[in-house]
Design an enzyme around this catalytic site. Sequence first.
Site, PDB file in Angstrom:
ATOM      1  N   HIS A   1     -10.172   1.269   1.511  1.00 54.33           N
ATOM      2  CA  HIS A   1      -9.692   2.580   1.957  1.00 54.33           C
ATOM      3  C   HIS A   1     -10.855   3.520   2.251  1.00 54.33           C
ATOM      4  CE1 HIS A   1      -5.359   2.712   1.887  1.00 54.33           C
ATOM      5  NE2 HIS A   1      -5.279   2.211   0.670  1.00 54.33           N
TER       6      HIS A   1
ATOM      7  N   CYS B   1       0.846  -1.191   0.000  1.00 56.73           N
ATOM      8  CA  CYS B   1       0.000   0.000   0.000  1.00 56.73           C
ATOM      9  C   CYS B   1       0.880   1.238   0.000  1.00 56.73           C
ATOM     10  CB  CYS B   1      -0.908   0.002   1.231  1.00 56.73           C
ATOM     11  SG  CYS B   1      -1.987   1.450   1.361  1.00 56.73           S
TER      12      CYS B   1
ATOM     13  N   HIS C   1      -9.067  -3.538  -2.375  1.00 59.12           N
ATOM     14  CA  HIS C   1      -8.096  -2.733  -1.630  1.00 59.12           C
ATOM     15  C   HIS C   1      -8.518  -1.264  -1.619  1.00 59.12           C
ATOM     16  CE1 HIS C   1      -3.756  -1.865  -0.455  1.00 59.12           C
ATOM     17  NE2 HIS C   1      -4.222  -0.661  -0.777  1.00 59.12           N
ATOM     18  N   GLU C   2      -8.873  -0.736  -2.799  1.00 60.46           N
ATOM     19  CA  GLU C   2      -9.213   0.684  -2.874  1.00 60.46           C
ATOM     20  C   GLU C   2     -10.556   0.982  -2.203  1.00 60.46           C
ATOM     21  OE1 GLU C   2      -6.954   2.704  -3.601  1.00 60.46           O
ATOM     22  OE2 GLU C   2      -5.597   1.169  -4.374  1.00 60.46           O
TER      23      GLU C   2
END
Length: 215
Positions: free
Chosen positions: A172, A126, A168-169
């Site tokens: 966030h 990351c 993953h995004e």
Amino acid sequence: MALPNDRVPLAERVEQLLATEGPLPIVAAGEPVLRRPTEHFDGQLDPALLARFVEALRITMHAAPGVGVAAPQVGVPLRIAVIEDPAPVPEEVRLVRGRVPQPFRVLVNPSYTPVGAARAAFFEGCLSVPGYQAVVARPAEVRLTGEDEHGRAVDEVFSGWPARIVQHETDHLDGVLYLDRAEPRSLSSNQAMAEYWAQPAPDEAARALGFELPD
């Protein structure tokens, strides 16, 4: 460069960020903005400012370099992220990880749900946790819903490495870092990764570092 002030309206904070040309500064783990759920985007930025912000995210992603950047990573708590992956990897890696090129795209108000029970585990890193990678087991296939930057509906199934990127995004945007989902014993510096764990799959790392992979 100082982070935008939380008490300043979002549009003004984005204008402050865009006042300097070039890549935006990426905030690192420990910054509160990375741990707070983001605001649903519903026009806080007018179309022209949104387009400028998206372009700045694209420039920042390319400069890092990375395959995705979420708005909180540049200090903006809006539910927006960008992804792009040219997938410049050897054929063996492509086959094992399912890593195929992804064009540039904007994710607005995304959310995902697993498709099936299959899980895949690979090392993941990351931009907000520089210098380290760790193995994360994630759903191998997900359905992503949301919008694009023009307000058009997105409803698409992703598999392989693209599924990992969108998870993953999107994480966030919920205040979740990949480390929250990682196998702690797998945590490795980039130097150790290059020296020991460059294989397409993390099987050797699991045996040597003492952690289990999903069936």
